[in-house]
Structure formats: C-alpha cells, structure tokens
Design a protein around this motif. Structure first.
Motif, short mmCIF file in Angstrom:
data_model
loop_
_atom_site.label_atom_id
_atom_site.label_comp_id
_atom_site.label_asym_id
_atom_site.label_seq_id
_atom_site.Cartn_x
_atom_site.Cartn_y
_atom_site.Cartn_z
N LYS A 152 2.22 2.00 -3.41
CA LYS A 152 1.22 2.50 -4.35
C LYS A 152 0.91 3.93 -3.99
CE LYS A 152 -3.48 1.56 -5.88
NZ LYS A 152 -3.91 3.05 -5.88
N LYS A 153 1.03 4.28 -2.68
CA LYS A 153 0.83 5.82 -2.45
C LYS A 153 1.93 6.67 -3.00
CE LYS A 153 -1.48 4.89 1.95
NZ LYS A 153 -1.63 4.99 3.29
N GLU A 157 0.71 -1.06 0.05
CA GLU A 157 0.13 0.03 0.09
C GLU A 157 0.92 1.22 -0.12
OE1 GLU A 157 -2.69 -0.16 3.22
OE2 GLU A 157 -4.04 -1.77 2.35
#
Length: 292
Positions: free
Chosen positions: A123-124, A120
């Motif tokens: 991805k950020k 995650e």
C-alpha cells in the motif's frame, strides 16, 4: 474291605455330581486382585491405576449386578503396567506431535504477521508511485517535495530488505517444521511395525494369574484393555462385535454390548465341579478367594 470303600466313594461321587451343593460359578465369589509393577514412565500413580481398574471392573459389575472384582493387597490376581517399546514410541510420537503443533501454531502466527506487513508495504509503495506519477504529470515536484519522496523511497527499500529477510527466515522455519513432520511420520511407521510384531496391549496369563498391560494411548483405551483382560480372567472369550469390550482388537470403547453380556452370562453359569474339571475349566480364583 478296600472294594467296599471304593464302592462307597463311587456312590458319593455320583450323589455329589447330581447335587446342587457342588454346582459353582466363577461369579459366586469376587476375584481378589492386587497391584503389581507400575512403571513410572506411564506417568500413572497407584491411586490412578486403582481407579482405572475399578472403572474397568464396574463394566462387568453392573451387568452382573454385584461386585465381581475386589481390590485386595494380598489378592491372587496381579495387575501390572509393564513399559515396553510400544509405549516408548507412543510417548515419543506424542512429544514430537506437541512440539510440531506448537511450532506450527507459532509459524502460522508469524506468517500471518508477515502477510500483514507485506500488505501495508504494498500500500505504501502504491501511494508513493501515485504521488510520483501525479508530480510527473505536473512537470515535476518542487525540491523539498522531491527530497521527501526520495526519503520515502529509501525507507521503503529498507522495509523491503527487512521483509525479504523475514521471508527467508520463515522459509527456513517451514523447512524445519516439515522435517519435524517427516520425523513424526518415520516414528509412526516404526511404531506400526512394532505393533505388527507385538499387537497385544494387554495379556491375561491364567497360569501365573496375572494381567500385564503393555501399552495405552489414552485413559479410555486403558480402561477398555483392563476390562478386556479382566473379562478373560473371569472366563470370557472374544466376541465378533467390533464395538464389544471382548472384541479381539483394542479400542477406546468402555460400554459393553449384547455380545459382552452373553459372554458374561455364559461365564457365570453354575456348573458341576466335576464337569468343570473334566472340561478343563478351573476355578482357581474362586477357590483361593473362598479360602480367604
């Protein structure tokens, strides 16, 4: 007159030797057994132990078609559970393995969660870099957008620091887990060395008329060992089939083989009491049970 008595006695012996009245078998009367010492560190109750002995007895009972062993609080054969270093090491190994398995399961879950958070996070970061690249291609971002991008960058920096701490923690936990595994392996090595010195898991002592069980990994192995020693108590010898109950090494097998059956048939043959005496085979258990 004395010579006449001796002659008559000799004639009687000859007649008895040829008579079926003195032909006996170990299997004519059941072996009466009782419980001896049951060390509490085995975590086996008296009732459980009786059940295991009955299960072991039934292996031979079924082959012969009758009860060859009977529980009797005043029985002549004493069966005991004697706790020694082998069982202590086995318990220690079991405890360490349970701890390691729990720790390993927990560690796997934590690693999976860490990998999810990292995914995650990446991805950020990719999304933020894409936004920055897009605004740069347009000549720059408005002040409010620029400030928003800076705030996102700071949040990601905090998240990166947190992930790094988690990674360090997981590394320490992995080292601890590996140490547990090394400890288990060391204990197993010690255990194997102890077994090399004391390989017998159970012993039948014909002189004392006792069966002492020293070590067992699980229920089936205990039943196997009990059946093996009960076989010796009835006069059975070792067999060559590794799957046999009477094979020289313990296993978790609780099903008899043809070799076991042949040994039982031989042990249960009717023999002259005098032949029995001369061959060195004593039917002490049967006689004691007859008296009862």
């Amino acid at each position: 007159m004395r010579k006449i008595y001796l002659i008559v006695f000799g004639v009687l012996i000859v007649l008895l030797v040829g008579s079926n009245l003195v032909n006996i078998s170990r299997c004519d009367y059941p072996v009466h057994y009782k419980l001896g010492t049951i060390d509490e560190r085995f975590n086996i109750s008296s009732d459980q132990f009786k059940t295991y002995i009955r299960d072991a007895s039934n292996i031979w009972n079924k082959l012969e078609g009758k009860d060859l062993y009977v529980y009797d609080p005043n029985g002549s054969l004493t069966i005991s559970l004697i706790f020694d270093s082998r069982q202590q090491l086995e318990n220690q190994i079991s405890t360490l393995e349970n701890q390691a398995n729990k720790q390993g399961t927990s560690l796997d879950a934590q690693v999976a969660e860490y990998e999810r958070l990292v995914s995650e996070f990446n991805k950020k970061v990719a999304d933020l870099n894409a936004q920055i690249a897009d605004w740069n291609s347009k000549g720059g971002a408005p002040p409010e957008v620029y400030q928003q991008l800076k705030n996102e960058q700071k949040e990601l920096e905090k998240e990166a620091a947190s992930l790094n701490e988690t990674a360090k923690s997981l590394n320490l936990k992995t080292q601890s887990y590996n140490s547990q595994v090394v400890n288990i392996n060391t204990t197993i090595d010690t255990f194997n060395s102890t077994l090399a010195v004391n390989p017998e898991q159970g012993v039948y002592n014909g002189n004392a008329n006792t069966i002492d069980i020293y070590f067992s990994r699980d229920k089936n192995e205990l039943i196997h060992t009990l059946a093996h020693e009960l076989g010796h108590a009835l006069g059975l010898n070792h067999v060559t089939d590794p799957k046999g109950i009477m094979y020289k090494e313990a296993t978790s097998t609780i099903v008899s083989t043809k070799d076991d059956e042949n040994e039982l048939i031989n042990a249960c043959k009717k023999r002259s009491i005098f032949q029995t005496y001369l061959s060195g085979t004593l039917f002490k258990l049967s006689f004691l049970n007859i008296i009862k």
